[in-house]
Design a protein around this motif. Structure first.
Motif, mmCIF file in Angstrom:
data_model
loop_
_atom_site.group_PDB
_atom_site.id
_atom_site.type_symbol
_atom_site.label_atom_id
_atom_site.label_comp_id
_atom_site.label_asym_id
_atom_site.label_seq_id
_atom_site.Cartn_x
_atom_site.Cartn_y
_atom_site.Cartn_z
ATOM 1 N N VAL A 62 0.912 -1.249 -0.010
ATOM 2 C CA VAL A 62 -0.090 -0.019 0.004
ATOM 3 C C VAL A 62 0.663 1.290 0.001
ATOM 4 O O VAL A 62 1.895 1.215 0.633
ATOM 5 N N ARG A 63 0.494 2.195 -0.856
ATOM 6 C CA ARG A 63 1.603 3.341 -0.977
ATOM 7 C C ARG A 63 0.825 4.623 -0.515
ATOM 8 O O ARG A 63 1.312 5.830 -0.743
ATOM 9 N N ASN A 64 -0.635 4.694 -0.098
ATOM 10 C CA ASN A 64 -1.440 5.776 0.465
ATOM 11 C C ASN A 64 -2.026 5.398 1.773
ATOM 12 O O ASN A 64 -2.809 4.454 1.892
ATOM 13 N N ILE A 65 -1.903 6.456 2.665
ATOM 14 C CA ILE A 65 -2.530 6.186 4.000
ATOM 15 C C ILE A 65 -3.445 7.170 4.172
ATOM 16 O O ILE A 65 -3.036 8.538 4.030
ATOM 17 N N ARG A 66 -4.473 6.833 4.701
ATOM 18 C CA ARG A 66 -5.584 8.013 5.179
ATOM 19 C C ARG A 66 -5.406 7.909 6.825
ATOM 20 O O ARG A 66 -5.742 7.074 7.495
ATOM 21 N N LEU A 67 -5.007 9.044 7.401
ATOM 22 C CA LEU A 67 -4.377 9.193 8.734
ATOM 23 C C LEU A 67 -5.836 10.031 9.491
ATOM 24 O O LEU A 67 -6.107 11.136 9.193
ATOM 25 N N SER B 211 7.916 7.537 -1.056
ATOM 26 C CA SER B 211 6.739 7.109 -1.840
ATOM 27 C C SER B 211 5.595 7.019 -1.163
ATOM 28 O O SER B 211 4.648 6.793 -2.187
ATOM 29 N N VAL B 212 5.561 6.509 -0.019
ATOM 30 C CA VAL B 212 4.281 6.384 0.701
ATOM 31 C C VAL B 212 3.510 7.912 1.093
ATOM 32 O O VAL B 212 4.116 8.840 1.547
ATOM 33 N N LYS B 213 2.486 8.102 0.407
ATOM 34 C CA LYS B 213 1.799 9.433 0.469
ATOM 35 C C LYS B 213 0.754 9.419 1.524
ATOM 36 O O LYS B 213 0.081 8.248 2.178
ATOM 37 N N ILE B 214 0.436 10.509 2.121
ATOM 38 C CA ILE B 214 -0.557 10.699 3.402
ATOM 39 C C ILE B 214 -1.727 11.657 2.729
ATOM 40 O O ILE B 214 -1.703 12.648 2.201
ATOM 41 N N GLN B 215 -3.071 10.936 3.229
ATOM 42 C CA GLN B 215 -4.326 11.825 3.310
ATOM 43 C C GLN B 215 -4.506 11.997 4.728
ATOM 44 O O GLN B 215 -4.768 11.039 5.348
ATOM 45 N N CYS B 216 -4.654 13.231 5.135
ATOM 46 C CA CYS B 216 -5.034 13.656 6.457
ATOM 47 C C CYS B 216 -6.485 13.998 6.788
ATOM 48 O O CYS B 216 -7.091 14.682 5.977
ATOM 49 N N ALA B 217 -7.234 13.020 7.620
ATOM 50 C CA ALA B 217 -8.524 13.219 7.889
ATOM 51 C C ALA B 217 -8.850 14.281 9.029
ATOM 52 O O ALA B 217 -8.090 14.167 10.045
ATOM 53 N N ILE B 218 -9.500 15.423 8.536
ATOM 54 C CA ILE B 218 -9.846 16.508 9.495
ATOM 55 C C ILE B 218 -11.093 16.237 10.136
ATOM 56 O O ILE B 218 -12.143 16.401 9.411
ATOM 57 N N GLU B 219 -11.274 16.031 11.524
ATOM 58 C CA GLU B 219 -12.525 15.517 11.971
ATOM 59 C C GLU B 219 -12.718 15.904 13.356
ATOM 60 O O GLU B 219 -13.586 15.625 14.066
ATOM 61 N N THR B 220 -11.926 17.004 13.823
ATOM 62 C CA THR B 220 -12.189 17.529 15.068
ATOM 63 C C THR B 220 -12.109 19.350 14.927
ATOM 64 O O THR B 220 -11.435 19.591 14.000
ATOM 65 N N PRO B 221 -12.667 19.735 15.820
ATOM 66 C CA PRO B 221 -12.435 21.290 15.949
ATOM 67 C C PRO B 221 -11.094 21.781 15.876
ATOM 68 O O PRO B 221 -10.547 22.521 14.971
#
Ligand SMILES: CC(=O)SCCNC(=O)CCNC(=O)[C@H](O)C(C)(C)COP(=O)(O)OP(=O)(O)OC[C@H]1O[C@@H](n2cnc3c(N)ncnc32)[C@H](O)[C@@H]1OP(=O)(O)O
Ligand SMILES: O=C([O-])CC(=O)C(=O)O
Ligand SMILES: [Mg+2]
Length: 291
Positions: free
Chosen positions: A88-93, A122-132
């Motif tokens: 896997v090369r994309n992580i959603r945090l 090479s591993v990319k990140i998507q950051c989940a924003i879910e708090t104030p």
């Protein structure tokens, strides 16, 4: 803009039947979920199953993300280690609140890449924003690492943290959604809108997806296959939009050759921002093969 991320279809990693079928619905991206869709008792088995299966399914060009558990839980680090080793090369945090959260993941990724002869970075990140707090820090999060390719908004956790109900009118979300879009645009990363949980209410879903496009999101997270085609329809420029844009670009070229500045096309003023918008639509249509 070089990758289409109109749709991100969530699929619980504990549901092998579902994850075998995900490519059939042709989302731009799939997010295999190890976080909230997976029961605590299933966390380890779901991770094992996903790592086993991920390379045996033909995802034919669909971008694959895995939503790991947050690094402050007992599962997060193992999730990241195992899924990256599995390819896997994309992580959603999820629950990302600060640049330090991204830095922690970045350090872990660097270590895993070095240990396993994987190209550094090479591993990319998507950051989940879910708090104030995440919303308030969304720009620093989006710019915290070259690995960040997108930030996404999560309304379910956000409304829980805010202590309010999530309403269909979504007034409680409007500032936060726009803030996430502005932070993403300022950082030149993609902005992905939240899921819509009521899978039977397509009318409500379509309204929210249209609003997401209007306020600047690049795409929307989906939880059900029926939502995917609606988001594609909404986020894909129509034939008329593309034709109108080509007309504007052609007229602008002709005007430039004649040494003219601002002109009009079909009764509407055309100047630099209008031309740039037309070029964006044509380039988006090119990616989406509308042309
Ligand atoms: C707040 C958050 O964190 S959201 C993110 C985490 N949540 C998720 O990942 C949930 C993802 N979605 C799902 O698990 C499912 O859509 C559910 C449980 C909500 C509903 O599933 P079902 O009751 O099976 O819905 P439904 O009967 O309408 O499904 C129709 C078909 O689509 C398939 N399907 C439904 N959702 C998905 C999906 N997300 N991915 C792939 N296939 C799916 C079903 O397996 C079924 O296939 P079949 O016709 O071959 O049997
Ligand atoms: O990221 C999403 O859209 C889903 C999610 O976790 C949330 O809403 O809390
Ligand atoms: Mg959440």
């Amino acid at each position: 803009m070089n990758k289409l991320r109109r749709t991100m279809l969530f699929c619980p990693a504990s549901e092998p039947k579902m994850f075998i079928n995900t490519p059939v619905y042709k989302p731009d991206c799939i997010i295999f979920d190890l976080e909230d869709a997976v029961a605590l008792s299933e966390k380890d088995s779901a991770r094992d199953l996903l790592c086993e299966a991920i390379n045996s399914i033909d995802y034919s060009g669909i971008e694959i993300f895995v939503r790991v558990n947050p690094l402050y839980t007992p599962f997060g680090e193992t999730d990241v280690r195992e899924v990256v080793k599995a390819g896997v090369r994309n992580i959603r945090l999820p629950m990302c609140e600060s640049k330090e959260d991204v830095k922690k993941l970045e350090e872990l990724l660097e270590q895993i890449e070095k240990e396993n002869n994987i190209e550094l970075g090479s591993v990319k990140i998507q950051c989940a924003i879910e708090t104030p707090k995440g919303v308030m820090n969304s720009y620093e999060i989006a710019t915290s690492s070259l690995r960040v390719v997108a930030i996404s908004f999560g309304a379910e956790d956000f409304t829980r943290e805010l202590g309010v109900d999530r309403t269909k009118e979504a007034t409680e979300l409007s500032f936060a959604r726009s803030q996430v879009v502005l932070s993403a645009k300022a950082a030149s990363v993609d902005a992905i809108d939240t899921v819509w949980a009521d899978i039977k209410d397509m009318e409500g879903f379509i309204k929210e997806a249209q609003n997401a496009k209007t306020i600047g999101f690049s795409g929307k997270s989906c939880i059900h296959p029926a939502q995917v085609k609606e988001v594609h329809r909404i986020f894909t420029p129509s034939k008329e939009e593309v034709e109108k844009s080509i007309q504007i670009i052609d007229a602008a070229k002709e005007a430039e050759e004649k040494g003219l500045g601002v002109i009009q096309v079909n009764g509407k003023m055309v100047d630099v921002p209008v031309i740039k918008k037309a070029e964006r639509i044509v380039s988006l249509a090119g990616l989406e093969k509308v042309l």
